[in-house]
Design an enzyme around this catalytic site. Structure first.
Site, PDB file in Angstrom:
ATOM      1  N   LYS A  55       0.852  -1.204   0.000  1.00  0.00           N
ATOM      2  CA  LYS A  55       0.000   0.000   0.000  1.00  0.00           C
ATOM      3  C   LYS A  55       0.887   1.253   0.000  1.00  0.00           C
ATOM      4  O   LYS A  55       0.675   2.179  -0.775  1.00  0.00           O
ATOM      5  CB  LYS A  55      -0.868   0.008   1.252  1.00  0.00           C
ATOM      6  CG  LYS A  55      -1.499   1.357   1.592  1.00  0.00           C
ATOM      7  CD  LYS A  55      -2.394   1.284   2.798  1.00  0.00           C
ATOM      8  CE  LYS A  55      -1.683   1.612   4.083  1.00  0.00           C
ATOM      9  NZ  LYS A  55      -1.452   3.028   4.352  1.00  0.00           N
ATOM     10  N   ASN A  56       1.915   1.238   0.846  1.00  0.00           N
ATOM     11  CA  ASN A  56       2.715   2.453   1.031  1.00  0.00           C
ATOM     12  C   ASN A  56       3.731   2.675  -0.076  1.00  0.00           C
ATOM     13  O   ASN A  56       4.387   3.708  -0.104  1.00  0.00           O
ATOM     14  CB  ASN A  56       3.373   2.450   2.411  1.00  0.00           C
ATOM     15  CG  ASN A  56       2.333   2.569   3.506  1.00  0.00           C
ATOM     16  OD1 ASN A  56       1.160   2.849   3.237  1.00  0.00           O
ATOM     17  ND2 ASN A  56       2.736   2.327   4.738  1.00  0.00           N
TER      18      ASN A  56
ATOM     19  N   CYS B 257      -5.088  12.227  12.491  1.00  0.00           N
ATOM     20  CA  CYS B 257      -5.825  10.966  12.619  1.00  0.00           C
ATOM     21  C   CYS B 257      -5.554  10.469  14.039  1.00  0.00           C
ATOM     22  O   CYS B 257      -4.904  11.142  14.830  1.00  0.00           O
ATOM     23  CB  CYS B 257      -5.346   9.974  11.568  1.00  0.00           C
ATOM     24  SG  CYS B 257      -3.635   9.524  11.808  1.00  0.00           S
TER      25      CYS B 257
ATOM     26  N   ARG C  95      -0.133  14.604  12.454  1.00  0.00           N
ATOM     27  CA  ARG C  95       0.387  14.389  11.099  1.00  0.00           C
ATOM     28  C   ARG C  95       0.698  15.716  10.359  1.00  0.00           C
ATOM     29  O   ARG C  95       0.107  16.045   9.345  1.00  0.00           O
ATOM     30  CB  ARG C  95      -0.581  13.555  10.270  1.00  0.00           C
ATOM     31  CG  ARG C  95      -1.140  12.303  10.933  1.00  0.00           C
ATOM     32  CD  ARG C  95      -0.138  11.220  11.222  1.00  0.00           C
ATOM     33  NE  ARG C  95       0.400  10.557  10.062  1.00  0.00           N
ATOM     34  CZ  ARG C  95      -0.151   9.516   9.448  1.00  0.00           C
ATOM     35  NH1 ARG C  95      -1.302   9.070   9.879  1.00  0.00           N
ATOM     36  NH2 ARG C  95       0.418   8.963   8.394  1.00  0.00           N
ATOM     37  N   PRO C  96       1.568  16.559  10.901  1.00  0.00           N
ATOM     38  CA  PRO C  96       1.902  17.827  10.234  1.00  0.00           C
ATOM     39  C   PRO C  96       2.579  17.605   8.880  1.00  0.00           C
ATOM     40  O   PRO C  96       3.055  16.505   8.603  1.00  0.00           O
ATOM     41  CB  PRO C  96       2.868  18.494  11.210  1.00  0.00           C
ATOM     42  CG  PRO C  96       3.486  17.371  11.940  1.00  0.00           C
ATOM     43  CD  PRO C  96       2.423  16.322  12.074  1.00  0.00           C
TER      44      PRO C  96
ATOM     45  N   ASP D 231       4.907  20.090   7.767  1.00  0.00           N
ATOM     46  CA  ASP D 231       5.924  21.160   7.720  1.00  0.00           C
ATOM     47  C   ASP D 231       7.184  20.752   6.954  1.00  0.00           C
ATOM     48  O   ASP D 231       7.786  21.573   6.251  1.00  0.00           O
ATOM     49  CB  ASP D 231       6.295  21.603   9.143  1.00  0.00           C
ATOM     50  CG  ASP D 231       6.761  20.427   9.991  1.00  0.00           C
ATOM     51  OD1 ASP D 231       6.026  19.423  10.070  1.00  0.00           O
ATOM     52  OD2 ASP D 231       7.869  20.498  10.550  1.00  0.00           O
ATOM     53  N   LEU D 232       7.557  19.484   7.017  1.00  0.00           N
ATOM     54  CA  LEU D 232       8.785  19.049   6.306  1.00  0.00           C
ATOM     55  C   LEU D 232       8.534  18.978   4.790  1.00  0.00           C
ATOM     56  O   LEU D 232       9.411  19.272   3.983  1.00  0.00           O
ATOM     57  CB  LEU D 232       9.273  17.705   6.851  1.00  0.00           C
ATOM     58  CG  LEU D 232       9.729  17.748   8.316  1.00  0.00           C
ATOM     59  CD1 LEU D 232      10.087  16.346   8.816  1.00  0.00           C
ATOM     60  CD2 LEU D 232      10.904  18.702   8.515  1.00  0.00           C
TER      61      LEU D 232
ATOM     62  N   ASP E 118       4.544   0.640  12.248  1.00  0.00           N
ATOM     63  CA  ASP E 118       3.307   0.012  11.775  1.00  0.00           C
ATOM     64  C   ASP E 118       3.140  -1.407  12.305  1.00  0.00           C
ATOM     65  O   ASP E 118       2.076  -1.994  12.186  1.00  0.00           O
ATOM     66  CB  ASP E 118       3.265  -0.014  10.238  1.00  0.00           C
ATOM     67  CG  ASP E 118       3.171   1.381   9.665  1.00  0.00           C
ATOM     68  OD1 ASP E 118       3.426   1.547   8.464  1.00  0.00           O
ATOM     69  OD2 ASP E 118       2.871   2.306  10.437  1.00  0.00           O
TER      70      ASP E 118
ATOM     71  N   VAL F 145       7.985   7.107  16.914  1.00  0.00           N
ATOM     72  CA  VAL F 145       7.711   7.764  15.631  1.00  0.00           C
ATOM     73  C   VAL F 145       6.470   8.644  15.674  1.00  0.00           C
ATOM     74  O   VAL F 145       6.479   9.790  15.233  1.00  0.00           O
ATOM     75  CB  VAL F 145       7.589   6.714  14.503  1.00  0.00           C
ATOM     76  CG1 VAL F 145       7.225   7.368  13.176  1.00  0.00           C
ATOM     77  CG2 VAL F 145       8.888   5.924  14.384  1.00  0.00           C
TER      78      VAL F 145
ATOM     79  N   ARG G 164      -9.085  -0.360   4.427  1.00  0.00           N
ATOM     80  CA  ARG G 164      -8.309   0.669   3.709  1.00  0.00           C
ATOM     81  C   ARG G 164      -6.922   0.148   3.387  1.00  0.00           C
ATOM     82  O   ARG G 164      -6.317   0.542   2.404  1.00  0.00           O
ATOM     83  CB  ARG G 164      -8.115   1.892   4.624  1.00  0.00           C
ATOM     84  CG  ARG G 164      -9.140   2.941   4.598  1.00  0.00           C
ATOM     85  CD  ARG G 164      -8.605   4.119   5.395  1.00  0.00           C
ATOM     86  NE  ARG G 164      -7.252   4.438   4.953  1.00  0.00           N
ATOM     87  CZ  ARG G 164      -6.301   4.897   5.782  1.00  0.00           C
ATOM     88  NH1 ARG G 164      -6.544   5.067   7.040  1.00  0.00           N
ATOM     89  NH2 ARG G 164      -5.099   5.191   5.326  1.00  0.00           N
TER      90      ARG G 164
HETATM   91  C1  EPZ Z   1       4.139   6.870   6.201  1.00  0.00           C
HETATM   92  O1  EPZ Z   1       3.363   7.902   6.761  1.00  0.00           O
HETATM   93  C2  EPZ Z   1       3.204   5.671   6.109  1.00  0.00           C
HETATM   94  N1  EPZ Z   1       2.059   5.984   5.241  1.00  0.00           N
HETATM   95  C3  EPZ Z   1       2.725   5.300   7.510  1.00  0.00           C
HETATM   96  O2  EPZ Z   1       1.949   4.120   7.372  1.00  0.00           O
HETATM   97  C4  EPZ Z   1       3.936   4.965   8.374  1.00  0.00           C
HETATM   98  O3  EPZ Z   1       3.497   4.697   9.690  1.00  0.00           O
HETATM   99  C5  EPZ Z   1       4.883   6.175   8.391  1.00  0.00           C
HETATM  100  O4  EPZ Z   1       5.257   6.510   7.034  1.00  0.00           O
HETATM  101  C6  EPZ Z   1       6.162   5.890   9.165  1.00  0.00           C
HETATM  102  O5  EPZ Z   1       6.800   4.783   8.635  1.00  0.00           O
HETATM  103  C7  EPZ Z   1       2.231   5.942   3.913  1.00  0.00           C
HETATM  104  O6  EPZ Z   1       3.309   5.702   3.403  1.00  0.00           O
HETATM  105  C8  EPZ Z   1       0.997   6.213   3.091  1.00  0.00           C
HETATM  106  P1  EPZ Z   1       6.225  10.210   8.320  1.00  0.00           P
HETATM  107  P2  EPZ Z   1       3.974   9.421   6.796  1.00  0.00           P
HETATM  108  O7  EPZ Z   1       6.135  11.455   7.511  1.00  0.00           O
HETATM  109  O8  EPZ Z   1       4.721   9.669   5.541  1.00  0.00           O
HETATM  110  C9  EPZ Z   1       6.367  13.544  11.640  1.00  0.00           C
HETATM  111  C10 EPZ Z   1       0.163   2.708   7.746  1.00  0.00           C
HETATM  112  O9  EPZ Z   1      -0.193   2.158   8.784  1.00  0.00           O
HETATM  113  N2  EPZ Z   1       6.316  14.499  10.511  1.00  0.00           N
HETATM  114  O10 EPZ Z   1       7.450   9.361   8.212  1.00  0.00           O
HETATM  115  O11 EPZ Z   1       2.874  10.344   7.162  1.00  0.00           O
HETATM  116  C11 EPZ Z   1       5.029  12.843  11.834  1.00  0.00           C
HETATM  117  O12 EPZ Z   1       4.150  13.636  12.617  1.00  0.00           O
HETATM  118  C12 EPZ Z   1       0.571   4.152   7.769  1.00  0.00           C
HETATM  119  O13 EPZ Z   1       0.286   2.155   6.629  1.00  0.00           O
HETATM  120  C13 EPZ Z   1       6.508  15.841  10.781  1.00  0.00           C
HETATM  121  O14 EPZ Z   1       6.712  16.248  11.928  1.00  0.00           O
HETATM  122  O15 EPZ Z   1       4.982   9.292   8.019  1.00  0.00           O
HETATM  123  C14 EPZ Z   1       5.415  11.571  12.527  1.00  0.00           C
HETATM  124  O16 EPZ Z   1       5.532  11.817  13.916  1.00  0.00           O
HETATM  125  C15 EPZ Z   1       0.319   4.787   9.110  1.00  0.00           C
HETATM  126  N3  EPZ Z   1       6.446  16.745   9.748  1.00  0.00           N
HETATM  127  C16 EPZ Z   1       6.797  11.261  11.932  1.00  0.00           C
HETATM  128  O17 EPZ Z   1       7.257  12.476  11.330  1.00  0.00           O
HETATM  129  C17 EPZ Z   1       6.210  16.340   8.455  1.00  0.00           C
HETATM  130  O18 EPZ Z   1       6.194  17.194   7.544  1.00  0.00           O
HETATM  131  C18 EPZ Z   1       6.771  10.167  10.875  1.00  0.00           C
HETATM  132  O19 EPZ Z   1       5.933  10.600   9.852  1.00  0.00           O
HETATM  133  C19 EPZ Z   1       6.010  14.963   8.204  1.00  0.00           C
HETATM  134  C20 EPZ Z   1       6.074  14.067   9.250  1.00  0.00           C
END
Ligand code: EPZ
Length: 420
Positions: free
Chosen positions: A22-23, A118, A123-124, A126-127, A307, A329, A399
């Site tokens: 999915k990811n 969620c 889920r910001p 900003d990055l 996950d 995380v 989903r």
């Molecule tokens: C991806 O989400 C996955 N989703 C998530 O899978 C997975 O848990 C996550 O990566 C971590 O491995 C998809 O790929 C569709 P992140 P993502 O950006 O990209 C913070 C599932 O169960 N952050 O690596 O949203 C954030 O708040 C889902 O399949 C910022 O602060 O994850 C979090 O604490 C759930 N600013 C951490 O980084 C940003 O701009 C990790 O988020 C972006 C993220």
């Protein structure tokens, strides 16, 4: 709303094939927005999130055909016709944010409703925004909509404060059509990023270093369509590995990449399960030795995947002895602990640490699936709990898992699905 009724089912046995990731497939589908040609994606999992992404592509002018006999999606993107992703689609799927980079790179403008938070965190993005600004985009956010505009993106050196998967993918996609060289430092290293980079390179991009913490992207003029087979879903792989352990069963998991689940293999073996890498796939047995407690700490890849945290919390609820689970995380990814405690797991949460005492036998109860991995964990817990477990809000599970119930039933699970 639908629910699962899960009965105590005894050891699961047999073999199961894992679906595509999915990811990986969600950003790959978003990347097709940057071409004018035809792309064919194979091994696509049949998921609601994939359906939403296909709707988003259609709303942008693509013709998208889905063949669920062969699990193939064909995208014909002659001209991107819209710059705004419809809110009613964004609110249904956070991963809509993956459209930002491709749309900005292709059309110079992207308007996307801010993806909501969620249950696992706010889920910001900003990055993501920092990366787009570094590439020369202007980012305005008002009334819940983020608008990115840039006449021509230019390569840049971008350091990610956290190795965010989504931000790494969005920036990597936008940089493929930027002028000059982009270097992403402290990039996320997940296998899904490597799969996306492989697809982009087939489309004519010039990306090196995906899978490491430093990714270099040499901008190109344009991208053409490509054919690609999505990697197997490593979290679905891990889910069935835990299903074998928690039910003290014996499952052969086909179509998986053992290298992508090394931390899960290590932790299952620490618990006393046996994991053999056989020619046909990974064989996991929970029926040979008494399973024992172990501690889990989630980290970005190649660490233990966040996950898989809920799935392991369910497993650790059934072994003798106390375990500590630390979630580094996401800031709020223990909602399933309260649900497992309704089943008798008696889990204590303090900030980012949960203590799972183990020992207590699980008893069936009415529980709620708060996110897709929490839902999957409650299904596995229901397979071993005494009596019946009723899991509501299972749309979360549907989903993110293709035919989850059917695959478990084929291994001997007693699960039925009811509409509320
Ligand atoms: C991806 O989400 C996955 N989703 C998530 O899978 C997975 O848990 C996550 O990566 C971590 O491995 C998809 O790929 C569709 P992140 P993502 O950006 O990209 C913070 C599932 O169960 N952050 O690596 O949203 C954030 O708040 C889902 O399949 C910022 O602060 O994850 C979090 O604490 C759930 N600013 C951490 O980084 C940003 O701009 C990790 O988020 C972006 C993220």
């Amino acid at each position: 709303m639908a629910k699962f009724i899960v009965e105590q089912s005894g050891p699961l046995q047999g073999d199961v094939a894992v679906s595509g990731s999915k990811n990986a497939v969600l950003p790959i589908l978003a990347a097709t927005l940057m071409t004018e040609g035809k792309s064919e994606i194979n091994d696509v999992p049949y998921l609601r999130d994939v359906d939403v992404m296909c709707r988003i592509l259609r709303s942008m002018g693509a013709s998208v055909t889905e063949d669920w006999k062969t699990h193939t999606i064909t995208v014909d993107m002659d001209r991107v016709k819209a710059e705004e992703v419809p809110y009613e689609l964004v609110k249904r799927m956070r991963a809509s944010i993956f459209v930002m980079g491709p749309l900005l790179a292709k059309t110079g403008k992207a308007r996307i409703a801010l993806p909501g938070g969620c249950s696992i965190g706010d889920r910001p993005i900003d990055l993501h925004n920092k990366g787009m600004r570094s590439l020369g985009a202007r980012i305005d956010t008002e009334l819940g909509v983020v608008e990115a505009t840039a006449s021509q993106l230019k390569g840049a050196l971008i350091y990610l404060d956290f190795p965010s998967v989504g931000a790494t993918e969005n920036i990597m996609m936008a940089a493929t059509l930027a002028k000059g060289l982009t270097v992403i430092e402290n990039a996320a290293e997940e296998p899904e990023i490597v799969d996306l980079a492989n697809f982009l390179n087939k489309m004519g991009a010039r990306i090196k270093g995906a899978g490491t913490d430093t990714i270099r992207i040499e901008g190109v003029e344009k991208l053409h369509g490509a054919k690609h087979t999505v990697i197997p879903d490593r979290i679905e792989t891990g889910t069935f590995m835990v299903a074998a352990a928690i039910t003290r069963g014996d499952i052969l998991i086909r179509n998986c990449v053992p290298d992508h689940v090394k931390p899960v293999i290590a932790k299952l073996m620490e618990c006393g399960a046996t994991v053999n890498d056989e020619v046909e796939g990974l064989r996991v047995r929970g029926d040979i030795k008494q399973l024992i407690a172990t501690d889990i700490k989630t980290m970005p890849y190649p660490g233990f995947p966040t996950d898989m945290q809920a799935l392991f919390m369910a497993l650790l609820s059934t072994v003798d002895g106390a375990s500590a689970v630390i979630e580094t995380v996401f800031e709020n990814r223990f909602m399933h602990a309260a649900e497992l405690s309704r089943m008798g797991a008696n889990i204590k949460v303090d900030g980012r640490t949960a203590v799972v005492p183990g020992k207590n036998p699980l008893i069936g109860a009415q529980v709620i699936s708060t996110d897709l991995r929490a839902g999957a964990a409650l299904v596995l817990a229901g397979l071993v709990a005494k009596g019946k477990t009723e899991i509501s809000e299972i749309y979360h599970i549907e989903r993110g898992y293709d035919s989850f119930m059917e695959k478990l039933v084929s291994l001997g699970a007693k699960i039925t699905r009811e509409e509320d």
